[in-house]
Design a protein around this motif. Sequence first.
Motif, PDB file in Angstrom:
ATOM      1  N   VAL A  98    -122.532 -55.157  78.721  1.00 27.76           N
ATOM      2  CA  VAL A  98    -122.592 -55.856  80.003  1.00 27.76           C
ATOM      3  C   VAL A  98    -121.444 -55.424  80.904  1.00 27.76           C
ATOM      4  CG1 VAL A  98    -123.828 -57.874  79.125  1.00 27.76           C
ATOM      5  CG2 VAL A  98    -121.342 -57.881  79.165  1.00 27.76           C
ATOM      6  N   SER A  99    -121.675 -55.523  82.196  1.00 34.40           N
ATOM      7  CA  SER A  99    -120.668 -55.157  83.189  1.00 34.40           C
ATOM      8  C   SER A  99    -119.625 -56.253  83.339  1.00 34.40           C
ATOM      9  CB  SER A  99    -121.331 -54.923  84.552  1.00 34.40           C
ATOM     10  OG  SER A  99    -122.227 -53.840  84.487  1.00 34.40           O
ATOM     11  N   LEU A 100    -118.394 -55.834  83.621  1.00 38.14           N
ATOM     12  CA  LEU A 100    -117.324 -56.746  84.008  1.00 38.14           C
ATOM     13  C   LEU A 100    -117.190 -56.649  85.516  1.00 38.14           C
ATOM     14  CD1 LEU A 100    -116.612 -56.577  80.969  1.00 38.14           C
ATOM     15  CD2 LEU A 100    -114.240 -56.686  81.662  1.00 38.14           C
ATOM     16  N   TRP A 101    -117.199 -57.796  86.156  1.00 39.06           N
ATOM     17  CA  TRP A 101    -117.186 -57.852  87.612  1.00 39.06           C
ATOM     18  C   TRP A 101    -115.789 -58.184  88.133  1.00 39.06           C
ATOM     19  CZ3 TRP A 101    -121.518 -56.361  90.160  1.00 39.06           C
ATOM     20  CH2 TRP A 101    -122.673 -56.247  89.386  1.00 39.06           C
ATOM     21  N   ARG A 102    -115.453 -57.648  89.286  1.00 44.02           N
ATOM     22  CA  ARG A 102    -114.158 -57.883  89.934  1.00 44.02           C
ATOM     23  C   ARG A 102    -113.955 -59.368  90.213  1.00 44.02           C
ATOM     24  NH1 ARG A 102    -111.632 -54.111  92.495  1.00 44.02           N
ATOM     25  NH2 ARG A 102    -113.523 -52.915  92.845  1.00 44.02           N
ATOM     26  N   SER A 103    -115.006 -60.054  90.604  1.00 50.34           N
ATOM     27  CA  SER A 103    -114.979 -61.486  90.904  1.00 50.34           C
ATOM     28  C   SER A 103    -116.012 -62.188  90.040  1.00 50.34           C
ATOM     29  CB  SER A 103    -115.315 -61.738  92.377  1.00 50.34           C
ATOM     30  OG  SER A 103    -114.418 -61.059  93.217  1.00 50.34           O
ATOM     31  N   ALA A 104    -115.958 -63.499  90.037  1.00 49.19           N
ATOM     32  CA  ALA A 104    -116.897 -64.292  89.230  1.00 49.19           C
ATOM     33  C   ALA A 104    -118.218 -64.453  89.975  1.00 49.19           C
ATOM     34  CB  ALA A 104    -116.276 -65.647  88.906  1.00 49.19           C
ATOM     35  N   ARG A 105    -118.825 -63.313  90.249  1.00 48.35           N
ATOM     36  CA  ARG A 105    -120.123 -63.293  90.925  1.00 48.35           C
ATOM     37  C   ARG A 105    -120.753 -61.917  90.753  1.00 48.35           C
ATOM     38  NH1 ARG A 105    -120.022 -60.493  95.678  1.00 48.35           N
ATOM     39  NH2 ARG A 105    -117.983 -59.994  96.493  1.00 48.35           N
ATOM     40  N   TYR A 106    -122.090 -61.910  90.755  1.00 54.22           N
ATOM     41  CA  TYR A 106    -122.809 -60.640  90.741  1.00 54.22           C
ATOM     42  C   TYR A 106    -122.777 -60.063  92.149  1.00 54.22           C
ATOM     43  CZ  TYR A 106    -124.699 -61.960  86.181  1.00 54.22           C
ATOM     44  OH  TYR A 106    -124.837 -62.311  84.866  1.00 54.22           O
ATOM     45  N   SER A 107    -122.852 -58.756  92.233  1.00 53.99           N
ATOM     46  CA  SER A 107    -122.805 -58.084  93.517  1.00 53.99           C
ATOM     47  C   SER A 107    -123.761 -56.905  93.497  1.00 53.99           C
ATOM     48  CB  SER A 107    -121.382 -57.605  93.792  1.00 53.99           C
ATOM     49  OG  SER A 107    -121.338 -56.766  94.926  1.00 53.99           O
ATOM     50  N   GLU A 108    -124.199 -56.515  94.653  1.00 54.51           N
ATOM     51  CA  GLU A 108    -125.063 -55.342  94.771  1.00 54.51           C
ATOM     52  C   GLU A 108    -124.245 -54.057  94.901  1.00 54.51           C
ATOM     53  OE1 GLU A 108    -127.774 -55.984  97.999  1.00 54.51           O
ATOM     54  OE2 GLU A 108    -128.520 -57.848  97.144  1.00 54.51           O
ATOM     55  N   HIS A 109    -122.930 -54.197  95.010  1.00 56.18           N
ATOM     56  CA  HIS A 109    -122.054 -53.045  95.223  1.00 56.18           C
ATOM     57  C   HIS A 109    -121.477 -52.547  93.899  1.00 56.18           C
ATOM     58  CE1 HIS A 109    -122.393 -54.025  99.443  1.00 56.18           C
ATOM     59  NE2 HIS A 109    -122.023 -55.272  99.164  1.00 56.18           N
ATOM     60  N   ASP A 110    -121.682 -51.269  93.627  1.00 56.16           N
ATOM     61  CA  ASP A 110    -121.201 -50.671  92.380  1.00 56.16           C
ATOM     62  C   ASP A 110    -119.690 -50.775  92.223  1.00 56.16           C
ATOM     63  OD1 ASP A 110    -123.746 -49.989  91.586  1.00 56.16           O
ATOM     64  OD2 ASP A 110    -123.619 -47.942  92.346  1.00 56.16           O
ATOM     65  N   GLN A 111    -118.939 -50.736  93.331  1.00 52.05           N
ATOM     66  CA  GLN A 111    -117.482 -50.785  93.235  1.00 52.05           C
ATOM     67  C   GLN A 111    -116.978 -52.140  92.742  1.00 52.05           C
ATOM     68  OE1 GLN A 111    -119.115 -50.428  96.193  1.00 52.05           O
ATOM     69  NE2 GLN A 111    -118.216 -51.779  97.731  1.00 52.05           N
ATOM     70  N   ASP A 112    -117.837 -53.167  92.689  1.00 53.93           N
ATOM     71  CA  ASP A 112    -117.443 -54.473  92.177  1.00 53.93           C
ATOM     72  C   ASP A 112    -117.513 -54.553  90.656  1.00 53.93           C
ATOM     73  OD1 ASP A 112    -116.834 -55.489  94.686  1.00 53.93           O
ATOM     74  OD2 ASP A 112    -118.857 -56.237  95.020  1.00 53.93           O
ATOM     75  N   VAL A 113    -118.085 -53.536  90.008  1.00 53.87           N
ATOM     76  CA  VAL A 113    -118.074 -53.442  88.545  1.00 53.87           C
ATOM     77  C   VAL A 113    -116.789 -52.711  88.168  1.00 53.87           C
ATOM     78  CG1 VAL A 113    -119.187 -52.460  86.506  1.00 53.87           C
ATOM     79  CG2 VAL A 113    -120.576 -53.433  88.336  1.00 53.87           C
ATOM     80  N   VAL A 114    -115.910 -53.380  87.391  1.00 50.63           N
ATOM     81  CA  VAL A 114    -114.610 -52.784  87.061  1.00 50.63           C
ATOM     82  C   VAL A 114    -114.569 -52.142  85.681  1.00 50.63           C
ATOM     83  CG1 VAL A 114    -113.341 -54.264  88.662  1.00 50.63           C
ATOM     84  CG2 VAL A 114    -113.670 -55.003  86.289  1.00 50.63           C
ATOM     85  N   ASP A 115    -115.493 -52.517  84.804  1.00 50.99           N
ATOM     86  CA  ASP A 115    -115.498 -51.957  83.446  1.00 50.99           C
ATOM     87  C   ASP A 115    -116.768 -52.418  82.733  1.00 50.99           C
ATOM     88  OD1 ASP A 115    -114.697 -50.651  81.096  1.00 50.99           O
ATOM     89  OD2 ASP A 115    -112.658 -51.430  81.205  1.00 50.99           O
ATOM     90  N   THR A 116    -116.877 -52.081  81.453  1.00 47.16           N
ATOM     91  CA  THR A 116    -118.012 -52.483  80.625  1.00 47.16           C
ATOM     92  C   THR A 116    -117.494 -53.102  79.343  1.00 47.16           C
ATOM     93  OG1 THR A 116    -119.320 -50.661  81.506  1.00 47.16           O
ATOM     94  CG2 THR A 116    -120.103 -51.662  79.471  1.00 47.16           C
ATOM     95  N   LEU A 117    -118.131 -54.180  78.912  1.00 45.98           N
ATOM     96  CA  LEU A 117    -117.796 -54.826  77.649  1.00 45.98           C
ATOM     97  C   LEU A 117    -118.758 -54.297  76.598  1.00 45.98           C
ATOM     98  CD1 LEU A 117    -116.019 -56.932  76.262  1.00 45.98           C
ATOM     99  CD2 LEU A 117    -117.723 -58.643  76.848  1.00 45.98           C
ATOM    100  N   LYS A 118    -118.270 -53.443  75.715  1.00 52.49           N
ATOM    101  CA  LYS A 118    -119.109 -52.839  74.687  1.00 52.49           C
ATOM    102  C   LYS A 118    -118.975 -53.538  73.340  1.00 52.49           C
ATOM    103  CE  LYS A 118    -119.323 -48.204  76.591  1.00 52.49           C
ATOM    104  NZ  LYS A 118    -119.189 -46.776  76.287  1.00 52.49           N
ATOM    105  N   SER A 119    -117.851 -54.219  73.112  1.00 45.08           N
ATOM    106  CA  SER A 119    -117.592 -54.854  71.819  1.00 45.08           C
ATOM    107  C   SER A 119    -118.387 -56.147  71.658  1.00 45.08           C
ATOM    108  CB  SER A 119    -116.099 -55.156  71.676  1.00 45.08           C
ATOM    109  OG  SER A 119    -115.671 -55.992  72.737  1.00 45.08           O
ATOM    110  N   ASN A 120    -118.624 -56.509  70.419  1.00 41.88           N
ATOM    111  CA  ASN A 120    -119.274 -57.770  70.061  1.00 41.88           C
ATOM    112  C   ASN A 120    -118.923 -58.067  68.608  1.00 41.88           C
ATOM    113  OD1 ASN A 120    -120.931 -60.044  69.816  1.00 41.88           O
ATOM    114  ND2 ASN A 120    -122.650 -58.789  69.188  1.00 41.88           N
ATOM    115  N   PRO A 121    -118.210 -59.155  68.336  1.00 44.31           N
ATOM    116  CA  PRO A 121    -117.742 -60.193  69.249  1.00 44.31           C
ATOM    117  C   PRO A 121    -116.542 -59.708  70.068  1.00 44.31           C
ATOM    118  CG  PRO A 121    -116.993 -60.665  67.025  1.00 44.31           C
ATOM    119  CD  PRO A 121    -117.888 -59.455  66.942  1.00 44.31           C
ATOM    120  N   SER A 122    -116.128 -60.554  71.016  1.00 43.16           N
ATOM    121  CA  SER A 122    -115.049 -60.185  71.929  1.00 43.16           C
ATOM    122  C   SER A 122    -114.055 -61.321  72.129  1.00 43.16           C
ATOM    123  CB  SER A 122    -115.637 -59.796  73.297  1.00 43.16           C
ATOM    124  OG  SER A 122    -116.496 -58.690  73.177  1.00 43.16           O
TER     125      SER A 122
END
Length: 124
Positions: free
Chosen positions: A50-74
């Motif tokens: 899942v994507s990690l977002w810059r703010s606590a909201r979904y956005s249509e702008h790719d630059q608002d995705v800051v990283d990806t959470l690949k691990s499970n559990p976390s």
Amino acid sequence: MRLHTKIATAVGGLALIGTSLLVAGPAQAQANPPCYAKSGHLYCGNKAGVSLWRSARYSEHDQDVVDTLKSNPSYFQCYVRGQKHGGGNNVWYRTYGDVTGRSGYVAAESVYTSRDPFPGVSHC
């Protein structure tokens, strides 16, 4: 199908093999240990990729995705309230990504908590 010594039958998640009964539970419950809070932080299973977002909201702008959470559990540092999401609430958990190490927010719908915010987790 012909079996030489035992007959196997599967019905609605139950498998009968000879005289043994095996009960299959949900895959998520089997794969993820229970969530727990320690020192205000959350340790819990989550959707991987899942994507990690810059703010606590979904956005249509790719630059608002800051990283990806690949691990499970976390590990999740804390929670905030933001945009309402598909989980039926507005709780987002802050964590660190697995690609660049940047921090961002994941909607609670991607974290396998029993309730949100999870008891004992600090507000950011």
